[in-house]
Design an enzyme around this catalytic site. Structure first.
Site, PDB file in Angstrom:
ATOM      1  N   TYR A 177       1.957   2.974   6.323  1.00  0.00           N
ATOM      2  CA  TYR A 177       0.646   3.572   6.542  1.00  0.00           C
ATOM      3  C   TYR A 177       0.397   3.858   8.018  1.00  0.00           C
ATOM      4  CZ  TYR A 177      -0.525   3.246   1.683  1.00  0.00           C
ATOM      5  OH  TYR A 177      -0.527   3.452   0.324  1.00  0.00           O
ATOM      6  N   HIS A 178       1.079   3.134   8.883  1.00  0.00           N
ATOM      7  CA  HIS A 178       1.041   3.451  10.311  1.00  0.00           C
ATOM      8  C   HIS A 178       1.618   4.846  10.552  1.00  0.00           C
ATOM      9  CE1 HIS A 178       1.384   2.762  14.659  1.00  0.00           C
ATOM     10  NE2 HIS A 178       2.598   3.255  14.569  1.00  0.00           N
TER      11      HIS A 178
END
Length: 529
Positions: A177-178
């Site tokens: 998700y980064h």
């Protein structure tokens, strides 16, 4: 699955097939399915049923359907993809005025719905904002287009300061998700730049994204594999390289990013090895960037969100091409009770390489860095976490002479119970000595590791799984080293992780002498403090 279906992932492939072949069956399929979806999923379906005198059960079912069909995340995905579908099919004679009317009317409905129902936080909010910016720029003919664009830019400018720590990590503490957040921020900036709105983003916006890209390659192992903390799955090298090449175009002066984008053909390697990201709680201890390096990534950060796991203090250790302690992964997201139970198994604290009280999940995940020292010989990191009511966990990791690791775990406080120190090995058939609290891998290539724990009363074999891809898992050895803790009395456990060709044959000792830890490896003494 129901949410995923409402994202219409197969619509763009249909439009692409029509664009490249000219075969009308593809555009007909897309137009028919979209028209049918609009008919069967009206946003005002509840009001329609109430006006028609529908039963309470029918109204309840419609509310549930709207919850799936019109969640802002799904509406935003459709809002973005409809632009591509429009571009690929608008010149077709099959794209009739009647369908154009339906398309524009429902497109406006999507944007208006998101505008008044943005998600509260997290990556969903970022996705929705980026897609609203796209909608406002792509279709300036709509009266509300400027409001759509401004709302998206305002949210992104605000959330990049909320969702990204000063060290550059996205606040869900999940590698996957980064990366997704980086792409969201850069997609929005790219669309703005191409259409004259770049000035609506401050300089700090692009600076922050640059920090985010640096976090990404710092967390990678030399074989391009990644730690699987939280809901992260294993990313493949080719997809990561595509990401780096894309980001390098935005940051052409970043020599390190260029090095990873070209796999060393251009740019330059970082002039450091170990690195800390203290605000997000990631600590990387490494000997180098090549395939013969040793790298461990320790995770001990602040409270995070849904995609995070209660795993503070855990780590992965990569040595000469083998990850000896891969994170358990996530296996599956969510669903009915059976699926949720499967997800929750992989979220357990005890299936991570850290410490528990009575086998329970951590009650608090808010670690602080207490010590960070790196030099040419020994690298040291100490973190503390208020793990349970009445119990604080303090973990120190020494990377001694850049050759082996010593971990000291102290559990202190008023709590009583069974303290368990958990380790989850890579898939292997290890040599085990339960009386000596040790296990050793025995791979035929000679790349092996000894795990030995001092201070435990008992060593037990536990169930172990690792999931690198969605819905796939393999068994692996997992151990708990336990000791009884009395009220007010601290417990100390020491672990030695020693890479060696014949790991089981290594002679290892460890003893506390006051606040100094003396470790002996095959007769050689090391004093650690």
């Amino acid at each position: 699955l129901r949410w995923q279906l409402h994202r219409h992932y197969w619509f763009i492939p249909l439009a692409k097939c029509y664009y490249t072949t000219g075969d009308a069956k593809y555009i007909d399929a897309w137009m028919d399915q979209y028209t049918d979806w609009v008919k069967k999923n009206p946003l005002d379906g509840v009001e329609r049923l109430k006006a028609a005198g529908a039963s309470a059960a029918e109204i309840a079912a419609e509310k549930e359907n709207i919850r799936f069909a019109w969640r802002p995340m799904e509406a935003g995905r459709r809002l973005q993809d409809l632009l591509t579908e429009f571009a690929l099919t608008i010149h077709s004679p099959r794209f009739t005025p009647r369908f154009l009317n339906l398309f524009l009317r429902t497109y406006r409905q999507h944007a208006d719905h998101i505008l008044h129902n943005y998600s509260k936080q997290g990556n969903h909010l970022l996705f929705e904002a980026q897609r609203m910016l796209f909608a406002g720029i792509y279709f300036p003919e709509f009266r509300e287009a400027q409001e759509w664009r401004r709302s998206g830019i305002e949210i992104l400018n605000r959330e990049i300061g909320v969702q990204v720590y000063p060290d550059g990590m996205q606040f869900e503490l999940d590698f996957g998700y980064h990366i997704a957040a980086i792409d969201i921020f850069l997609k929005a900036l790219g669309m703005a730049r191409a259409n004259g709105y770049e000035g609506e983003f401050p300089a700090s916006y692009i600076e922050t994204v640059g920090k985010m890209t640096a976090v990404t390659w710092n967390l990678l192992f030399p074989d391009w594999s990644n730690p699987m903390f939280g809901d992260t799955k294993s990313h493949d090298k080719s997809s990561l390289q595509r990401q780096f090449r894309s980001w390098s175009k935005v940051f052409p002066g970043d020599k390190q990013l260029q090095w990873f984008a070209t796999e060393g053909r251009k740019g330059a390697l970082p002039d450091y090895t170990s690195q800390q990201f203290p605000e997000s709680g990631f600590y990387v201890l490494r000997t180098g960037w090549d395939k013969n390096a040793t790298v461990t990534v320790v995770k001990a950060g602040p409270p995070a969100f849904w995609h995070n796991q209660p795993d503070n203090g855990t780590f992965e250790l990569w040595h000469r091409g083998r990850n000896f302690f891969p994170d358990s992964g996530c296996y599956v997201y969510a669903g009915d009770k059976e699926v949720t139970d499967q997800r929750n198994w992989f979220r357990q604290t005890q299936v991570h390489n850290t410490l528990t009280l009575d086998g329970r999940n951590l009650e608090h995940t808010d670690s602080k860095c207490l010590r960070w020292e790196t030099d040419d010989a020994t690298h040291i990191v100490t973190v503390g976490n208020p793990s349970y009511e009445g119990l604080t966990h303090r973990r120190t990791v020494w990377f001694v002479d850049r050759q082996f690791f010593v971990i000291a775990d102290e559990a202190s406080g008023t709590a009583e119970g069974e303290v368990g120190l958990h380790y989850n090995l890579v898939e292997c058939d290890p040599a085990e000595d339960f009386a000596a609290c040790s296990a050793a891998t025995r791979f035929s290539d000679g790349n092996n590791l000894l795990l030995k724990v001092f201070g435990a009363e008992r060593m037990e074999r536990r169930k172990g799984w690792v999931s690198r891809t969605y819905r796939q898992r393999t068994e692996r050895p997992a151990y708990a080293f336990t000791v009884r803790k009395r009220a007010g009395k601290p417990v100390r456990l020491v672990t030695v992780l020693l890479p060696a060709e014949d790991a089981a044959a290594q002679r290892v000792e460890a003893v506390w002498r006051g606040n100094r830890l003396q470790v002996k490896i095959n007769g050689t003494k090391y004093n650690l403090k």
